[in-house]
Scaffold this active site. Structure first.
Site, PDB file in Angstrom:
ATOM      1  N   LYS A  92       0.853  -1.198   0.000  1.00  0.00           N
ATOM      2  CA  LYS A  92       0.000   0.000   0.000  1.00  0.00           C
ATOM      3  C   LYS A  92       0.884   1.242   0.000  1.00  0.00           C
ATOM      4  O   LYS A  92       1.728   1.421   0.875  1.00  0.00           O
ATOM      5  CB  LYS A  92      -0.904   0.010   1.230  1.00  0.00           C
ATOM      6  N   ASP A 111      -3.364   4.359  -2.037  1.00  0.00           N
ATOM      7  CA  ASP A 111      -4.335   4.818  -1.030  1.00  0.00           C
ATOM      8  C   ASP A 111      -4.292   6.348  -0.929  1.00  0.00           C
ATOM      9  O   ASP A 111      -3.682   6.894  -0.017  1.00  0.00           O
ATOM     10  CB  ASP A 111      -3.949   4.149   0.304  1.00  0.00           C
ATOM     11  N   LEU A 112      -4.937   7.026  -1.881  1.00  0.00           N
ATOM     12  CA  LEU A 112      -4.914   8.498  -1.878  1.00  0.00           C
ATOM     13  C   LEU A 112      -6.256   9.110  -1.501  1.00  0.00           C
ATOM     14  O   LEU A 112      -6.380  10.330  -1.381  1.00  0.00           O
ATOM     15  CB  LEU A 112      -4.466   9.026  -3.255  1.00  0.00           C
ATOM     16  N   LYS A 113      -7.281   8.283  -1.348  1.00  0.00           N
ATOM     17  CA  LYS A 113      -8.599   8.716  -0.835  1.00  0.00           C
ATOM     18  C   LYS A 113      -9.111   9.992  -1.509  1.00  0.00           C
ATOM     19  O   LYS A 113      -9.298  11.025  -0.849  1.00  0.00           O
ATOM     20  CB  LYS A 113      -8.534   8.932   0.676  1.00  0.00           C
ATOM     21  N   ASP A 146     -13.444  15.046  -4.336  1.00  0.00           N
ATOM     22  CA  ASP A 146     -13.547  16.365  -4.979  1.00  0.00           C
ATOM     23  C   ASP A 146     -14.781  16.329  -5.877  1.00  0.00           C
ATOM     24  O   ASP A 146     -15.548  15.363  -5.838  1.00  0.00           O
ATOM     25  CB  ASP A 146     -12.257  16.647  -5.770  1.00  0.00           C
ATOM     26  N   ASN A 198     -16.006  15.781 -11.855  1.00  0.00           N
ATOM     27  CA  ASN A 198     -15.148  15.999 -13.021  1.00  0.00           C
ATOM     28  C   ASN A 198     -13.658  15.912 -12.650  1.00  0.00           C
ATOM     29  O   ASN A 198     -12.861  15.274 -13.338  1.00  0.00           O
ATOM     30  CB  ASN A 198     -15.483  17.371 -13.632  1.00  0.00           C
ATOM     31  N   THR A 237     -11.825   5.408  10.364  1.00  0.00           N
ATOM     32  CA  THR A 237     -11.847   4.738  11.673  1.00  0.00           C
ATOM     33  C   THR A 237     -11.388   5.671  12.794  1.00  0.00           C
ATOM     34  O   THR A 237     -11.548   5.367  13.962  1.00  0.00           O
ATOM     35  CB  THR A 237     -10.983   3.446  11.672  1.00  0.00           C
ATOM     36  N   GLN A 284      -3.828   1.946  17.044  1.00  0.00           N
ATOM     37  CA  GLN A 284      -5.073   1.344  16.573  1.00  0.00           C
ATOM     38  C   GLN A 284      -5.888   0.905  17.789  1.00  0.00           C
ATOM     39  O   GLN A 284      -5.357   0.318  18.719  1.00  0.00           O
ATOM     40  CB  GLN A 284      -4.787   0.120  15.679  1.00  0.00           C
ATOM     41  N   ARG A 301       2.697  -1.568  10.685  1.00  0.00           N
ATOM     42  CA  ARG A 301       3.763  -1.663  11.678  1.00  0.00           C
ATOM     43  C   ARG A 301       4.155  -3.062  12.156  1.00  0.00           C
ATOM     44  O   ARG A 301       5.347  -3.299  12.383  1.00  0.00           O
ATOM     45  CB  ARG A 301       3.446  -0.743  12.861  1.00  0.00           C
TER      46      ARG A 301
HETATM   47  O1  C5P Z   1       0.637   0.154  11.121  1.00  0.00           O
HETATM   48  P1  C5P Z   1      -0.784  -0.278  10.920  1.00  0.00           P
HETATM   49  O2  C5P Z   1      -0.940  -1.770  10.688  1.00  0.00           O
HETATM   50  O3  C5P Z   1      -1.707   0.257  11.967  1.00  0.00           O
HETATM   51  O4  C5P Z   1      -1.176   0.417   9.522  1.00  0.00           O
HETATM   52  C1  C5P Z   1      -2.449   0.359   8.970  1.00  0.00           C
HETATM   53  C2  C5P Z   1      -2.488   1.121   7.700  1.00  0.00           C
HETATM   54  O5  C5P Z   1      -3.838   1.200   7.276  1.00  0.00           O
HETATM   55  C3  C5P Z   1      -2.002   2.566   7.796  1.00  0.00           C
HETATM   56  O6  C5P Z   1      -1.406   2.892   6.546  1.00  0.00           O
HETATM   57  C4  C5P Z   1      -3.264   3.348   8.031  1.00  0.00           C
HETATM   58  O7  C5P Z   1      -3.181   4.668   7.557  1.00  0.00           O
HETATM   59  C5  C5P Z   1      -4.251   2.556   7.190  1.00  0.00           C
HETATM   60  N1  C5P Z   1      -5.658   2.717   7.527  1.00  0.00           N
HETATM   61  C6  C5P Z   1      -6.174   2.473   8.786  1.00  0.00           C
HETATM   62  N2  C5P Z   1      -7.524   2.636   9.015  1.00  0.00           N
HETATM   63  C7  C5P Z   1      -8.329   3.029   8.029  1.00  0.00           C
HETATM   64  C8  C5P Z   1      -7.826   3.258   6.751  1.00  0.00           C
HETATM   65  C9  C5P Z   1      -6.462   3.090   6.538  1.00  0.00           C
HETATM   66  O8  C5P Z   1      -5.443   2.097   9.681  1.00  0.00           O
HETATM   67  N3  C5P Z   1      -9.614   3.131   8.249  1.00  0.00           N
END
Ligand code: C5P
Length: 239
Positions: A33, A60-62, A65, A68, A123, A194, A215
């Protein structure tokens, strides 16, 4: 289902990614990712470079906007040959439909159109925040489910969500609709920031279609071993 755990390459520069990838055998083709941090630092070349090494990419640039602008941006991203990319469902069905069209039109002949998934509620947003700041009066779960259904209507392939939300989404969408779930921790490992975490096996059991792991692998003393353990636990779990 995506068999390989998707490794979140949350590193500040290409140099760090190079050092990280050196810990894997060259023959091991990964699903990685690429997020905003590294993309904004290194530009689209980071994607081309990872592809040349043989890896698949979730970009993953979400995007969020007007339709168009998103359509035109998606055509550029499709040109990079990524496997998955994403938008915010809050941009609306029209924006998501435009995003899909942009990807289809931007994909080179003979290549696969990237899968397009939506972020529902981040989240990091709690129910109280959502209700007070976005003035959405339903529960967080209902909002997430509704956004997933909007994404499905727009022809998207799935959503990013917490594994806990996957079952509700699976029940409300078609059987092909994917739930990509971050917040994964192998049993007994550090949760970091998390809050709602699950193990790879549990994620599989409760309906994840793919797991995103950062991580636990990127900060492991032995990243390849940790990756293999997570991959094994994910693949072997009974749905
Ligand atoms: O290090 P870790 O396993 O927590 O990384 C989770 C990845 O998923 C990170 O890049 C985080 O930005 C991404 N992410 C997340 N929750 C979301 C969307 C993306 O943790 N709802």
């Amino acid at each position: 289902m995506i068999e390989r755990p998707i490794i979140a390459l949350d590193f500040p520069s290409k140099k760090e990614i190079e050092l990280f990838l050196e810990k894997f055998p060259k023959t091991e083709k990964l699903f990685v990712k690429v997020g905003m941090e590294i993309f904004y630092q290194e530009g689209p070349e980071i994607v081309s470079w990872l592809k040349e090494l043989g890896h698949d990419i979730f970009l993953d640039l979400k995007l969020h906007d007007i339709p168009n602008t998103v359509e035109r941006a998606m055509a550029r991203l499709a040109n990079l040959g990524v496997a998955i990319t994403n938008v915010h469902a809050a941009g609306g069905i029209e924006m998501m439909t435009a995003a899909k069209r942009g990807l289809q039109n931007g994909t080179k002949e003979g290549q696969n159109v990237p899968l397009l998934i939506a972020v529902t509620q981040l989240t990091s947003t709690c129910e109280e925040q959502m209700q007070q700041e976005q003035l959405i009066s339903v529960s967080l779960e209902e909002s997430v489910r509704h956004y997933a259904q909007c994404a499905e209507k727009a022809g998207l392939d799935g959503v990013v969500c917490s594994a806990q939300e996957a079952a509700a989404i699976k029940g409300a969408t078609n059987s092909e609709f994917m739930c990509l779930t971050p917040g994964i921790r192998p049993a007994g490992s550090d949760a970091g920031d998390q809050k709602r975490i699950v193990t790879p096996a549990k994620a599989r059991q409760i309906g994840s279609s793919a797991i995103v792991v950062g991580r636990p692998i990127t900060q492991s003393a032995t990243p390849f071993d940790t990756y293999q353990e997570i991959k094994q636990a994910w693949k072997e779990a009974i749905q």
